[in-house]
Design an enzyme around this catalytic site. Structure first.
Site, PDB file in Angstrom:
ATOM      1  N   THR A   1      65.321  47.533  23.942  1.00 54.18           N
ATOM      2  CA  THR A   1      66.467  47.798  24.487  1.00 54.18           C
ATOM      3  C   THR A   1      67.051  49.218  24.527  1.00 54.18           C
ATOM      4  OG1 THR A   1      68.736  47.133  23.626  1.00 54.18           O
ATOM      5  CG2 THR A   1      67.605  47.459  22.050  1.00 54.18           C
TER       6      THR A   1
ATOM      7  N   ALA B   1      75.639  52.974  35.470  1.00 54.37           N
ATOM      8  CA  ALA B   1      74.352  53.032  36.426  1.00 54.37           C
ATOM      9  C   ALA B   1      72.921  53.151  35.557  1.00 54.37           C
ATOM     10  CB  ALA B   1      74.487  54.330  37.242  1.00 54.37           C
ATOM     11  N   GLY B   2      73.091  52.713  34.332  1.00 53.09           N
ATOM     12  CA  GLY B   2      72.110  52.751  33.279  1.00 53.09           C
ATOM     13  C   GLY B   2      71.083  51.344  33.816  1.00 53.09           C
ATOM     14  N   GLY B   3      70.024  51.050  32.745  1.00 51.26           N
ATOM     15  CA  GLY B   3      68.905  50.228  33.263  1.00 51.26           C
ATOM     16  C   GLY B   3      69.738  48.798  33.364  1.00 51.26           C
TER      17      GLY B   3
ATOM     18  N   ASP C   1      66.541  40.888  32.301  1.00 51.76           N
ATOM     19  CA  ASP C   1      67.772  41.153  32.693  1.00 51.76           C
ATOM     20  C   ASP C   1      68.200  40.621  33.937  1.00 51.76           C
ATOM     21  OD1 ASP C   1      68.425  42.127  30.035  1.00 51.76           O
ATOM     22  OD2 ASP C   1      68.166  44.035  30.588  1.00 51.76           O
TER      23      ASP C   1
ATOM     24  N   LYS D   1      64.364  51.503  27.808  1.00 55.30           N
ATOM     25  CA  LYS D   1      63.803  50.506  28.820  1.00 55.30           C
ATOM     26  C   LYS D   1      63.234  51.218  29.771  1.00 55.30           C
ATOM     27  CE  LYS D   1      67.488  47.083  28.194  1.00 55.30           C
ATOM     28  NZ  LYS D   1      68.581  46.091  28.735  1.00 55.30           N
TER      29      LYS D   1
ATOM     30  N   SER E   1      72.584  44.106  17.838  1.00 58.29           N
ATOM     31  CA  SER E   1      71.936  43.129  18.699  1.00 58.29           C
ATOM     32  C   SER E   1      72.051  41.646  17.893  1.00 58.29           C
ATOM     33  CB  SER E   1      70.632  43.516  18.560  1.00 58.29           C
ATOM     34  OG  SER E   1      69.776  42.546  19.415  1.00 58.29           O
TER      35      SER E   1
HETATM   36  P1  NDP Z   1      71.912  52.830  29.341  1.00 62.51           P
HETATM   37  O1  NDP Z   1      72.033  53.673  28.110  1.00 62.51           O
HETATM   38  O2  NDP Z   1      70.886  52.853  30.338  1.00 62.51           O
HETATM   39  O3  NDP Z   1      73.199  53.266  30.119  1.00 62.51           O
HETATM   40  C1  NDP Z   1      74.781  53.251  29.714  1.00 62.51           C
HETATM   41  C2  NDP Z   1      75.689  53.214  30.730  1.00 62.51           C
HETATM   42  O4  NDP Z   1      77.025  53.653  29.986  1.00 62.51           O
HETATM   43  C3  NDP Z   1      75.607  54.414  31.884  1.00 62.51           C
HETATM   44  O5  NDP Z   1      76.092  54.125  33.022  1.00 62.51           O
HETATM   45  C4  NDP Z   1      76.329  55.637  30.909  1.00 62.51           C
HETATM   46  O6  NDP Z   1      76.952  56.424  31.904  1.00 62.51           O
HETATM   47  C5  NDP Z   1      77.709  54.569  30.564  1.00 62.51           C
HETATM   48  N1  NDP Z   1      78.285  55.260  29.506  1.00 62.51           N
HETATM   49  C6  NDP Z   1      77.995  55.561  28.038  1.00 62.51           C
HETATM   50  N2  NDP Z   1      78.777  56.036  27.524  1.00 62.51           N
HETATM   51  C7  NDP Z   1      79.786  56.506  28.096  1.00 62.51           C
HETATM   52  C8  NDP Z   1      81.131  57.091  28.111  1.00 62.51           C
HETATM   53  N3  NDP Z   1      81.597  57.422  26.776  1.00 62.51           N
HETATM   54  N4  NDP Z   1      81.880  57.018  29.217  1.00 62.51           N
HETATM   55  C9  NDP Z   1      81.459  56.451  30.297  1.00 62.51           C
HETATM   56  N5  NDP Z   1      80.370  55.915  30.497  1.00 62.51           N
HETATM   57  C10 NDP Z   1      79.483  55.913  29.435  1.00 62.51           C
HETATM   58  O7  NDP Z   1      72.247  51.276  28.868  1.00 62.51           O
HETATM   59  P2  NDP Z   1      72.021  50.103  29.440  1.00 62.51           P
HETATM   60  O8  NDP Z   1      72.153  49.933  30.892  1.00 62.51           O
HETATM   61  O9  NDP Z   1      70.421  49.352  29.078  1.00 62.51           O
HETATM   62  O10 NDP Z   1      73.201  48.989  28.539  1.00 62.51           O
HETATM   63  C11 NDP Z   1      74.473  49.119  29.100  1.00 62.51           C
HETATM   64  C12 NDP Z   1      75.177  47.955  28.469  1.00 62.51           C
HETATM   65  O11 NDP Z   1      74.754  46.740  28.803  1.00 62.51           O
HETATM   66  C13 NDP Z   1      75.091  48.221  26.859  1.00 62.51           C
HETATM   67  O12 NDP Z   1      76.418  47.777  26.428  1.00 62.51           O
HETATM   68  C14 NDP Z   1      74.274  47.038  26.559  1.00 62.51           C
HETATM   69  O13 NDP Z   1      74.379  46.403  25.342  1.00 62.51           O
HETATM   70  C15 NDP Z   1      74.446  45.828  27.616  1.00 62.51           C
HETATM   71  N6  NDP Z   1      73.543  44.950  28.248  1.00 62.51           N
HETATM   72  C16 NDP Z   1      73.675  43.591  27.770  1.00 62.51           C
HETATM   73  C17 NDP Z   1      72.884  42.672  28.128  1.00 62.51           C
HETATM   74  C18 NDP Z   1      73.133  41.078  27.841  1.00 62.51           C
HETATM   75  O14 NDP Z   1      72.171  40.668  27.993  1.00 62.51           O
HETATM   76  N7  NDP Z   1      74.369  40.878  27.740  1.00 62.51           N
HETATM   77  C19 NDP Z   1      71.396  43.083  28.516  1.00 62.51           C
HETATM   78  C20 NDP Z   1      71.326  44.579  28.998  1.00 62.51           C
HETATM   79  C21 NDP Z   1      72.297  45.391  28.301  1.00 62.51           C
HETATM   80  P3  NDP Z   1      76.200  57.884  32.204  1.00 62.51           P
HETATM   81  O15 NDP Z   1      75.096  57.384  33.098  1.00 62.51           O
HETATM   82  O16 NDP Z   1      77.307  58.730  32.917  1.00 62.51           O
HETATM   83  O17 NDP Z   1      75.557  58.445  30.877  1.00 62.51           O
END
Ligand code: NDP
Length: 280
Positions: A67, A133-135, A107, A71, A21
């Site tokens: 984070t 499709a995460g947070g 965000d 979340k 981070s």
């Molecule tokens: P989550 O853990 O909620 O979601 C993770 C996402 O990544 C899901 O869609 C997951 O898919 C996918 N994923 C993880 N591993 C794999 C893989 N090996 N192959 C394919 N898909 C994968 O995390 P967040 O949504 O909170 O964060 C996502 C990203 O956004 C992170 O990199 C985070 O650092 C970044 N971020 C950046 C911010 C900024 O200010 N720049 C603010 C917030 C987040 P599945 O649902 O299938 O598990």
């Protein structure tokens, strides 16, 4: 010189992993610049301790950010929350008022401001591919829909999770791709990577941009000290791309405002990241 007194407010980033981070860099630069009596630290935190951490920070006059992967869990620990939290089901910023824990999801506004900074105008009318499709993806979707994009196709490793996002936020302008084949030979004005792919050095790319008919712009939410693999893959194809640092700054600026009741110094935060990259 910056003075941190015994009354300093402690703000903490709670998550796991937190090593990557850059939030402590931008927030401590903002605190130095504005002379606020506070300090921002990262604390690795397992889910079972999240409640104790949030309560302790708020009771001592502080607050923080949440984070990966807490979340969604954090929402259930709030006493009061913003519309952004309600719509996304995720909280990334918390603070205390009269013993109650308040939460927001900065965000949403952070992505909106970063996208405007990148485009130089509103994204109204754009056709978007949202990967993830995460947070973070939920925050991106709310911002895109509020800003009037034409449609959003969501592609995620787990299709069920993408469908759940559509049920939560959805609307007529959002569809789910059943597989990677659905995006081949398509035209997108904007592709957003909201997966965590790219944080790890060995990660595969979230999507192969060369398989699409045309892509106008790419935004990668991943932040690291240097170009992300997805941004590089876009630029290699001549596509203009931006990584997650601007969103980090913008969401951090809104969070700063929640804690300190004054705007976060965006330019100082930007400079602090440039220094970090050039010093590596
Ligand atoms: P989550 O853990 O909620 O979601 C993770 C996402 O990544 C899901 O869609 C997951 O898919 C996918 N994923 C993880 N591993 C794999 C893989 N090996 N192959 C394919 N898909 C994968 O995390 P967040 O949504 O909170 O964060 C996502 C990203 O956004 C992170 O990199 C985070 O650092 C970044 N971020 C950046 C911010 C900024 O200010 N720049 C603010 C917030 C987040 P599945 O649902 O299938 O598990």
């Amino acid at each position: 010189m910056r003075v941190i007194t015994s009354n300093a407010r402690i703000l903490a980033l709670l998550g796991n992993p937190i090593d990557h981070s850059l939030s402590p860099v931008i927030q401590n630069a903002a605190l130095r610049e504005t002379g606020m009596d506070g300090i921002y630290v990262s604390l690795r935190c397992e889910e079972q301790y999240l409640m104790q951490f949030m309560h302790s920070l708020v009771r001592s006059g502080g607050g923080g950010n949440i984070t990966i992967p807490h979340k969604e869990k954090a929402v259930s620990l709030l006493d009061e929350y913003s519309e952004a939290v309600e719509r996304t089901g995720a909280c990334n910023t918390f603070w205390g008022i009269d013993g109650k824990i308040y939460g927001d999801n900065t965000d949403v506004e952070g992505f909106r401001r970063a996208l405007r900074y990148f485009l130089g105008e509103s994204p109204k009318g754009l056709k978007v591919l949202l990967v993830g499709a995460g947070g973070a993806a939920r925050a991106v979707l709310v911002a895109l829909l509020d800003d009037g994009v034409e449609d959003v196709l969501i592609l995620n490793r787990s299709t069920e999770r993408a469908q759940a996002v559509v049920r939560l936020i959805g609307g007529e302008r959002v569809r789910v791709a059943e597989s990677y084949l659905d995006i081949r030979d398509n035209n997108f004005d904007l592709v957003v990577n909201a997966t965590s792919l790219g944080i790890g050095l060995e990660d595969k790319l979230p999507v192969d941009l060369s398989k699409m008919a045309s892509v106008g712009l790419v935004m990668d939410l991943v932040c690291r000290t240097g170009t992300t693999p997805f941004v590089k893959s876009a630029e290699d194809l001549g596509i203009r791309a931006m990584d997650g640092r601007e969103m980090l700054i913008q969401q951090g600026s809104v969070a700063f405002e929640r804690w300190w009741k004054k705007p976060g110094p965006v330019e100082i935060m930007r400079c602090s990241l440039v220094d970090t990259v050039t010093n590596k």
